[in-house]
Design an enzyme around this catalytic site. Structure first.
Site: not given
Ligand code: PMP
Length: 285
Positions: A33, A52, A100, A182
């Site tokens: 996504y 991406r 499946r 993160e």
């Molecule tokens: N890390 C994770 C796990 C995320 O889900 C997101 C947001 N989708 C981000 C980082 C930040 O990515 P972006 O700046 O592309 O939204």
């Protein structure tokens, strides 16, 4: 006004929008996504999000659902039909519908594409940014390819809920060495007492955030130094400022970590300035 979703070639009210129970996204989380910010009706950093997406698809050997041009049109049409001025547009591609079975389905199985769009209250987000958010730390229990933006987000769901249960907005995931990877849906940053910006380097252990990459460009343009290296939870507790980046929140100050105030419990000036100037560095079209 009912919300409209694009589903495999049709624009439908959400109540009628559906995918098959044999969609591999539903059965196996076999899909990827993207989330793009919408600002004043335009898409923010679309080329980087599309690059991406292509990378995620390639890593999973999944076909593109349509050409880049057609997809750009669908994104804009979904934004338009939902009358989104400020908000987000979400797209999901899965490996399609098939009986499946774990291995990839027969070649020629068409990927599924769903696109939705949603408004957000910009004033409310700005207010949240003025106060900053609380984060809590949780162990990072995810798989080893979280650089792929897959819809398999169960650990992130659990992390986010753990945050909510403790009255926080975001969870920072921590690797076995005690270093922050993160956020559950954002990249994590700190500003040290010496004013150095630190964020984890790109590898297979974090998502290459688009907002993160634009902020790095912004820092370079401002002549500020960024150290791309892992930082520990202890370093985060001692930081002068902390913040998270994501397409839906841009640059969001963090004012407490595990209940300990960061930088006196108020958003700091470096974070505020990065947030304030973000859209001057973003690609908006
Ligand atoms: N890390 C994770 C796990 C995320 O889900 C997101 C947001 N989708 C981000 C980082 C930040 O990515 P972006 O700046 O592309 O939204």
């Amino acid at each position: 006004m009912s919300r409209i979703a694009y589903v495999n070639g049709r624009y439908l009210p959400h109540g009628e929008a559906a995918v098959s129970i044999e969609d591999r996204g539903y059965q196996f989380a076999d899909g990827v996504y993207e989330v793009c910010e919408v600002r004043e009706g335009k898409l923010v950093d679309e080329p980087r999000h599309m690059a991406r997406l292509d990378r995620s698809l390639k890593e999973l050997r999944m076909a593109r659902p349509m050409s880049a041009r057609a997809l750009a049109r669908v994104l804009r049409e979904t934004v338009r039909r939902n009358r989104v001025r400020d908000g987000i547009v979400y797209l999901q591609v899965t490996r399609g519908v098939a009986p499946r079975d774990f291995p990839f389905p027969a070649s020629g199985t068409r990927p599924s594409l769903v696109v939705t769009a949603r408004s957000h209250d910009r004033a409310r987000l700005e207010k949240q940014a003025e106060g900053g958010i609380a984060v809590v730390t949780v162990p990072d229990i995810r798989w080893q390819r979280v650089d792929i933006k897959s819809v398999a987000l169960l650990p992130n769901v659990l992390a986010k809920q753990a945050a909510r249960d403790q009255g926080a907005r975001e969870a920072w995931m921590v690797d076995p060495e005690g270093r922050v990877t993160e956020g559950a849906s954002s990249n994590a940053w700190i500003v040290t007492r010496d004013g150095v910006l630190i964020t984890r380097p790109l590898d297979t252990g974090i998502l290459p955030g688009i907002t993160r990459s634009v902020v790095i460009d912004e820092l370079k343009a401002k002549g500020l130094k960024v150290e791309e290296r892992p930082f520990t939870v202890e370093e985060a507790y001692a930081a002068r400022e902390a913040f998270v980046t994501s397409a839906s929140q841009i640059v969001m100050p963090v004012v407490s970590i595990d209940g300990r105030p960061v930088g006196g419990g108020k958003p700091g000036p470096v974070t505020a300035s990065l947030r304030g100037a973000y859209h001057q560095h973003a690609d908006i079209r």
